[in-house]
Design an enzyme around this catalytic site. Structure first.
Site, PDB file in Angstrom:
ATOM      1  N   GLU A  96       0.786  -1.239   0.000  1.00  0.00           N
ATOM      2  CA  GLU A  96       0.000   0.000   0.000  1.00  0.00           C
ATOM      3  C   GLU A  96       0.818   1.289   0.000  1.00  0.00           C
ATOM      4  O   GLU A  96       1.019   1.920   1.038  1.00  0.00           O
ATOM      5  CB  GLU A  96      -0.938   0.029   1.217  1.00  0.00           C
ATOM      6  CG  GLU A  96      -1.946  -1.093   1.218  1.00  0.00           C
ATOM      7  CD  GLU A  96      -2.982  -0.929   2.322  1.00  0.00           C
ATOM      8  OE1 GLU A  96      -2.868   0.012   3.115  1.00  0.00           O
ATOM      9  OE2 GLU A  96      -3.903  -1.748   2.358  1.00  0.00           O
ATOM     10  N   GLU A 150      -5.906  -8.455   1.205  1.00  0.00           N
ATOM     11  CA  GLU A 150      -6.539  -8.010   2.453  1.00  0.00           C
ATOM     12  C   GLU A 150      -7.991  -7.673   2.174  1.00  0.00           C
ATOM     13  O   GLU A 150      -8.300  -7.044   1.164  1.00  0.00           O
ATOM     14  CB  GLU A 150      -5.885  -6.737   3.030  1.00  0.00           C
ATOM     15  CG  GLU A 150      -4.527  -6.924   3.617  1.00  0.00           C
ATOM     16  CD  GLU A 150      -3.951  -5.639   4.210  1.00  0.00           C
ATOM     17  OE1 GLU A 150      -4.734  -4.752   4.650  1.00  0.00           O
ATOM     18  OE2 GLU A 150      -2.714  -5.512   4.235  1.00  0.00           O
TER      19      GLU A 150
HETATM   20  C1  GBH Z   1      -4.700  -1.790   5.570  1.00  0.00           C
HETATM   21  O1  GBH Z   1      -4.824  -0.489   5.114  1.00  0.00           O
HETATM   22  C2  GBH Z   1      -3.322  -2.069   6.084  1.00  0.00           C
HETATM   23  O2  GBH Z   1      -2.539  -2.743   5.126  1.00  0.00           O
HETATM   24  C3  GBH Z   1      -3.306  -2.841   7.367  1.00  0.00           C
HETATM   25  O3  GBH Z   1      -2.029  -2.803   7.922  1.00  0.00           O
HETATM   26  C4  GBH Z   1      -4.360  -2.285   8.292  1.00  0.00           C
HETATM   27  O4  GBH Z   1      -4.324  -2.861   9.560  1.00  0.00           O
HETATM   28  C5  GBH Z   1      -5.702  -2.533   7.665  1.00  0.00           C
HETATM   29  O5  GBH Z   1      -5.765  -1.994   6.398  1.00  0.00           O
HETATM   30  C6  GBH Z   1      -6.869  -1.950   8.446  1.00  0.00           C
HETATM   31  O6  GBH Z   1      -6.781  -0.574   8.516  1.00  0.00           O
HETATM   32  O7  GBH Z   1      -6.675   7.513   9.432  1.00  0.00           O
HETATM   33  O8  GBH Z   1      -8.430   8.631   8.238  1.00  0.00           O
HETATM   34  O9  GBH Z   1      -6.131   8.939   7.573  1.00  0.00           O
HETATM   35  C7  GBH Z   1      -6.075  -0.148   4.540  1.00  0.00           C
HETATM   36  C8  GBH Z   1      -6.042   1.214   3.898  1.00  0.00           C
HETATM   37  C9  GBH Z   1      -5.325   3.412   4.370  1.00  0.00           C
HETATM   38  C10 GBH Z   1      -7.207   2.549   5.463  1.00  0.00           C
HETATM   39  C11 GBH Z   1      -5.180   4.438   5.459  1.00  0.00           C
HETATM   40  C12 GBH Z   1      -7.098   3.581   6.542  1.00  0.00           C
HETATM   41  C13 GBH Z   1      -6.286   5.732   7.124  1.00  0.00           C
HETATM   42  C14 GBH Z   1      -7.376   6.720   7.051  1.00  0.00           C
HETATM   43  N1  GBH Z   1      -5.926   2.237   4.900  1.00  0.00           N
HETATM   44  N2  GBH Z   1      -6.479   4.757   6.032  1.00  0.00           N
HETATM   45  S1  GBH Z   1      -7.128   8.052   8.141  1.00  0.00           S
END
Ligand code: GBH
Length: 491
Positions: free
Chosen positions: A210, A397
């Site tokens: 990612e 995922e």
């Molecule tokens: C994944 O990201 C990750 O690969 C994994 O490590 C993680 O545990 C899992 O999802 C669940 O989150 O905080 O409002 O800025 C998923 C994509 C991108 C979703 C970052 C959450 C943060 C939003 N993620 N996003 S914010």
């Protein structure tokens, strides 16, 4: 309760209900009413997957391992970040997390108990190279070697991610992390080394997990490690160094790994989900997907930065050479797609597509960003197959957070997670049934873990983790998933 309701009286009652009379059948009456042949009967082959479809779970090193100071591991940027007050929920860290560093045998046994045939784990770079480069730490490699042996003994095929955000702190200090292409080169050396050492047993490597998560959140908004807020030009160069690192690592892995090793990346790309299924919106969603991922997946797949991106960034666009683009677009064998929240896209006369912001009432899970859009999984698989001709896709995922609680009877009834997974799996089935080459699926996550800035506040596991005792408790979703795997079908 009239379980022996005749078809005629059932029909009469429905008819009466339809014209507004009061005799509306109860749910129990409906459930027990005799149906036309087969209707309402369990269909064993309904949403059945192909025999060779593979089911598994995913985790990442810093989120589950703990053992932060053990086995000669060096510090990563997530150690520094989580130990900086105000950066994570309740200032919690991954020092111990799920203690999988010590409990990995138990965790592989959980996977085996589920019937999983694949497991996606990540290697902590600073366990292997505590300083980011230089001499490898044999104890670090030994941990992953034992982990892989345990999987193989359990009949589970290991899928290894080389970078799931825990950059060695030394590289942040020395080079500003991904701001320098020195880090890209160091990553390739590390990736080649791990592939050389583990590819006798590990057949699938994902370079990077990612891009947008660790670059945009780490270097633009600063809510993830290393917590920087770069100006646009520096940010774009950092993005470029990250995709370059991927390409260099693909080449290093090919050079060092056993023949037949499959290489790719795992990307939470922004997949445009058409607002509804008409040709114009579907076309818009394809263009939108290419444009919205221009600095990452699109350049990797197309070997070119899209004009729209370069024009939009203007003087802030990244500086690169033709050779860089060649490296970045080194052919991959497999693509991992991480699928969570949908991005709805509609046709637009001026720009060809437009992102439709979700109304505040849009249903979501316990994480505020996790909008529920099951059909997004279908579109994600279809887009990468149709836009870029990907021939080997894994859902690396998919899963969700839920406000899990242990009920008085000791169980965790995460019916919302079961609802979430079931609906996404039905859409996965649609993708497979239509012939898109998705060959496996990993639930995020095997167990609750360190959810980055949200730390232990949000739980994504199908196993509940009691962080005081490190006990793993199967949730209802674990039973659900075991049954999905057993029948190779959505249940
Ligand atoms: C994944 O990201 C990750 O690969 C994994 O490590 C993680 O545990 C899992 O999802 C669940 O989150 O905080 O409002 O800025 C998923 C994509 C991108 C979703 C970052 C959450 C943060 C939003 N993620 N996003 S914010």
């Amino acid at each position: 309760m009239s379980t022996n309701l005749s078809r005629r009286s059932f029909g009469k009652r429905i008819g009466a209900a339809a014209i507004g009379a009061s005799a509306i059948p109860t749910a129990a009456e409906l459930a027990f009413a005799p149906h036309a042949a087969g209707q309402g009967q369990p269909q064993p082959d309904f949403y059945k997957f192909p025999d060779n479809f593979r089911w598994g779970c995913a985790t990442a090193a810093y989120q589950v391992e703990g053992g932060a100071k053990e086995g000669g591991r060096g510090p990563s940027i997530w150690d520094s970040f989580s130990h900086t007050p105000g950066k994570t929920y309740k200032n919690e860290t991954g020092d111990v997390a799920d203690d999988d560093y010590h409990l990995y045998k138990e965790d592989i046994a959980l996977l085996k108990g589920l019937g999983a045939k694949i497991y996606r784990f990540s290697v902590s770079w600073p366990r292997i190279f505590p300083e980011g480069t230089g001499k490898p730490n044999p104890q670090g490699l030994d941990f992953y070697s034992r982990l892989v042996d345990e999987m193989v003994a359990a009949g589970i095929d290991p899928f290894c991610t080389l970078f799931h955000w825990d950059l060695p702190q030394a590289l942040q200090d020395k080079y500003g992390g991904w701001q320098s292409r020195e880090t890209s080169k160091a990553f390739a050396d590390y990736a080649g080394y791990v592939a050389e050492q583990l590819s006798d047993r590990v057949k699938h490597f994902f370079t990077i997990n990612e891009f947008s998560s660790f670059i945009d959140l780490g270097y633009r908004t600063g809510v993830f490690a290393p917590g920087l807020q770069l100006a646009p030009a520096a940010l774009n160069q950092t993005r470029h160094n990250a995709v370059l690192a991927h390409g260099l690592a693909v080449q290093a892995i090919r050079a060092k790994a056993r023949p037949g090793t499959k290489v790719g990346l795992a990307e939470n790309f922004i997949s445009g989900t058409p607002v509804f299924n008409t040709e114009e919106h579907i076309k818009a969603s394809e263009l939108g997907t290419r444009v919205l991922n221009a600095p990452y997946l699109t350049v990797i797949m197309e070997g070119k930065y899209m004009e729209q991106y370069l024009e939009h960034e203007g003087a802030n666009a990244p500086k690169f050479t033709a050779e860089d683009l060649k490296v970045i677009s080194s052919p991959i064998d497999v693509l991992g797609i991480n699928v969570y929240n949908p991005t709805y896209v509609r046709a637009d006369e001026k720009h060809g597509f437009a992102v439709v912001p979700p109304p505040s009432s849009f249903p979501r899970m316990a994480s505020p960003w996790l909008l529920i859009g099951p059909e997004g999984l279908y579109w994600a698989a279809r887009h990468v197959a149709q836009i870029w001709g990907i021939k080997d896709i894994y859902v690396t995922e998919n899963g969700c957070s839920s406000a899990d609680v242990i009920a008085p009877d000791g169980h965790v009834y995460d019916t919302d997670r079961v609802m979430f997974l079931r609906n996404y799996l039905i859409n996965l089935h649609r993708a497979v049934a239509e012939g898109f080459p998705v060959h496996g699926y990993f639930v995020w996550s095997l167990m609750d873990n360190f959810e980055w800035a949200d730390a232990y506040n949000l739980r994504f596991g199908i196993y509940y983790v009691d962080y005081k005792t490190e006990k793993r408790i199967p949730k209802l979703s674990a039973s659900f998933y075991r049954e999905v795997i057993r029948r190779n079908a959505v249940v």
